[in-house]
Motif scaffolding. Structure first.
Motif, PDB file in Angstrom:
ATOM      1  N   TYR A 287      19.865  87.643  35.961  1.00  0.00           N
ATOM      2  CA  TYR A 287      20.662  88.869  35.797  1.00  0.00           C
ATOM      3  C   TYR A 287      20.453  89.343  34.365  1.00  0.00           C
ATOM      4  O   TYR A 287      20.904  88.685  33.417  1.00  0.00           O
ATOM      5  CB  TYR A 287      22.139  88.568  36.070  1.00  0.00           C
ATOM      6  CG  TYR A 287      22.971  89.807  36.311  1.00  0.00           C
ATOM      7  CD1 TYR A 287      22.942  90.444  37.552  1.00  0.00           C
ATOM      8  CD2 TYR A 287      23.757  90.369  35.305  1.00  0.00           C
ATOM      9  CE1 TYR A 287      23.686  91.596  37.781  1.00  0.00           C
ATOM     10  CE2 TYR A 287      24.507  91.510  35.523  1.00  0.00           C
ATOM     11  CZ  TYR A 287      24.461  92.121  36.768  1.00  0.00           C
ATOM     12  OH  TYR A 287      25.196  93.266  37.000  1.00  0.00           O
ATOM     13  N   ALA A 344      18.408  97.102  43.600  1.00  0.00           N
ATOM     14  CA  ALA A 344      17.543  96.576  42.535  1.00  0.00           C
ATOM     15  C   ALA A 344      17.069  97.734  41.651  1.00  0.00           C
ATOM     16  O   ALA A 344      16.875  97.566  40.444  1.00  0.00           O
ATOM     17  CB  ALA A 344      16.352  95.843  43.148  1.00  0.00           C
ATOM     18  N   LEU A 347      19.766  98.595  39.040  1.00  0.00           N
ATOM     19  CA  LEU A 347      19.773  97.623  37.931  1.00  0.00           C
ATOM     20  C   LEU A 347      18.545  97.801  37.052  1.00  0.00           C
ATOM     21  O   LEU A 347      18.623  97.699  35.824  1.00  0.00           O
ATOM     22  CB  LEU A 347      19.849  96.191  38.478  1.00  0.00           C
ATOM     23  CG  LEU A 347      21.094  95.847  39.291  1.00  0.00           C
ATOM     24  CD1 LEU A 347      21.142  94.348  39.575  1.00  0.00           C
ATOM     25  CD2 LEU A 347      22.377  96.287  38.602  1.00  0.00           C
ATOM     26  N   ALA A 348      17.404  98.077  37.696  1.00  0.00           N
ATOM     27  CA  ALA A 348      16.165  98.261  36.930  1.00  0.00           C
ATOM     28  C   ALA A 348      16.298  99.449  35.982  1.00  0.00           C
ATOM     29  O   ALA A 348      15.946  99.365  34.800  1.00  0.00           O
ATOM     30  CB  ALA A 348      14.992  98.473  37.883  1.00  0.00           C
ATOM     31  N   ASN A 355      12.018  97.753  39.619  1.00  0.00           N
ATOM     32  CA  ASN A 355      12.613  96.917  40.670  1.00  0.00           C
ATOM     33  C   ASN A 355      11.846  95.598  40.853  1.00  0.00           C
ATOM     34  O   ASN A 355      12.437  94.552  41.099  1.00  0.00           O
ATOM     35  CB  ASN A 355      12.722  97.706  41.990  1.00  0.00           C
ATOM     36  CG  ASN A 355      11.442  98.411  42.392  1.00  0.00           C
ATOM     37  OD1 ASN A 355      10.409  98.271  41.733  1.00  0.00           O
ATOM     38  ND2 ASN A 355      11.492  99.186  43.464  1.00  0.00           N
ATOM     39  N   ILE A 358      13.192  93.007  38.394  1.00  0.00           N
ATOM     40  CA  ILE A 358      14.546  92.535  38.748  1.00  0.00           C
ATOM     41  C   ILE A 358      14.448  91.476  39.852  1.00  0.00           C
ATOM     42  O   ILE A 358      15.069  90.411  39.778  1.00  0.00           O
ATOM     43  CB  ILE A 358      15.428  93.717  39.221  1.00  0.00           C
ATOM     44  CG1 ILE A 358      15.659  94.714  38.094  1.00  0.00           C
ATOM     45  CG2 ILE A 358      16.743  93.218  39.833  1.00  0.00           C
ATOM     46  CD1 ILE A 358      16.543  94.237  36.971  1.00  0.00           C
TER      47      ILE A 358
END
Ligand SMILES: Cc1ncc(COP(=O)(O)O)c(C=O)c1O
Length: 372
Positions: A287, A344, A347-348, A355, A358
């Motif tokens: 993470y 993903a 978050l990327a 992605n 991640i």
């Protein structure tokens, strides 16, 4: 990890590809974080032709897990590794005489013809032979008793742009290299160039096999690839289904008074009395620390902001607005919970990466569970 999603993504590709084009599933980097063994066994059940890996260790892991599918090794192998892991169904992507020598020696020891794929560099300038050398290299491999089972290349920028001029230049160079190889050793069984983006966008890149990674797992390679699809088709006709969800249990609920500094570096001070969920995962599990004070997790189907720094093995999430949270509840770091989804890609974007990174950096030590 959803087996149903994998199956759906595979059948989606089968619908797109030329019917005679075979599918190689790229399972390197622990199957892009999804779990090598789980994904390989699902691919076996779904009739995938070959698995693509990077390293000798991955070949060993697959064979140890009892996966007998043909494997293509796409990364570098030392002579010692060739000797340890190559069997009749391990295809090696080669562009150096050292690897040919090692394969020929291994073939003699095993008393079999071993398959080699000629790696052509059509413009990535990373790994592979100049197209002009491909025919001679294939002839040398054949003389050494190897089976020239494939010719391959890899695109340089297909995911980065909606202008695919360079990809088509690479395709042209590749066609010439394939013609040279076939002129020198005869027809080659596996001709392959396409990654996910090419397989999604261009039938011209199908040849006899495609190598699908990220989209097998339910992700578009990039926004540009998605946009290219829309530009070509005028509609969203491909429903990729993300296969992975990452969940952790709330280890502890921690009341924190308004204004109290939270976590390493005291980077966050709540403006009201707050309840934190302490999640027992962190950057050591994949993470990214760059998500500190930026991302969200889902609890009871609702977003809980990540607050304070992401630690090596702890993430703190603000669950003040989510009623009824108790220790042991499930928090979703990636994936869907109710109507909400953390992707993903989200978050990327927040972590300044893609992605692929991640997913691929999810720690192999995290337990993977197969779901329908
Ligand atoms: C040689 C090669 N082929 C295919 C792939 C799969 O690419 P993608 O995940 O974009 O489908 C990769 C991934 O990095 C690769 O290195």
């Amino acid at each position: 990890m959803s087996l149903g999603a994998l199956t759906q993504n595979l059948s989606l590709f089968r619908g797109l590809l030329n019917p005679e084009t075979a599918l190689l599933a790229v399972v390197k980097a622990n199957a892009y974080g999804h779990g090598l063994e789980l994904v390989a066994k699902a691919c076996l059940a779904e009739g995938v032709t070959m698995l693509g890996v990077h390293s000798a260790e991955e070949v060993t892991a697959l064979r140890k897990a009892g996966v007998r599918l043909p494997i293509l090794v796409m990364g570098y192998l030392t002579a010692a590794q060739v000797d340890q892991v190559v069997d009749r169904d391990v295809h090696v992507l080669a562009s150096s005489s050292e690897v040919l020598d090692a394969l020929a020696a291994r073939a003699r020891r095993l008393g079999v013809r071993l398959p080699v794929h000629v790696k052509v560099d059509t413009g990535t300038h990373r790994q592979g032979l100049d197209p002009a050398e491909a025919g001679g290299f294939a002839a040398a491999a054949k003389r050494m008793g190897l089976e020239v089972a494939g010719v391959a290349t890899h695109f340089a920028n297909i995911e980065d742009t909606t202008d695919h001029t360079y990809a088509f230049l690479q395709l042209e160079r590749f066609r010439n290299a394939v013609a040279a190889v076939e002129a020198s050793v005869g027809r080659v069984r596996w001709v392959h160039a396409a990654c996910s983006a090419a397989a999604l966008l261009f039938r011209e890149a199908d040849f006899s096999m495609v190598r699908i990674g990220i989209s097998l797992y339910g992700h578009w390679p990039s926004k540009e690839t998605y946009l290219s699809w829309l530009l070509a088709h005028g509609r969203d006709g491909v429903k990729l289904q993300p296969a992975l969800a990452w969940r952790a249990r709330v280890g502890q609920l921690r009341p924190v008074p308004r204004g109290a500094p939270i976590g390493y570096g005291l980077t966050y001070r709540p403006t009201r009395d707050t309840t934190l969920a302490v999640l027992p995962v962190g950057y050591a599990d994949g993470y990214p620390r760059a998500l500190s004070n930026r991302a969200r997790v889902l609890v009871h189907g609702r977003p809980a902001p990540v607050v304070g720094r992401v630690c090596m093995d702890i993430v703190l999430a603000d669950v003040t607005d989510i009623p009824g949270v108790v220790e042991g509840d499930v928090a979703t770091l990636i994936g869907a919970d109710g109507e909400e989804r953390v992707s993903a890609e989200e978050l990327a974007e927040l972590a300044g990466t893609i992605n692929y990174e991640i997913l691929a950096r999810l720690s192999p030590a995290l337990p993977r569970i197969a779901a329908e």
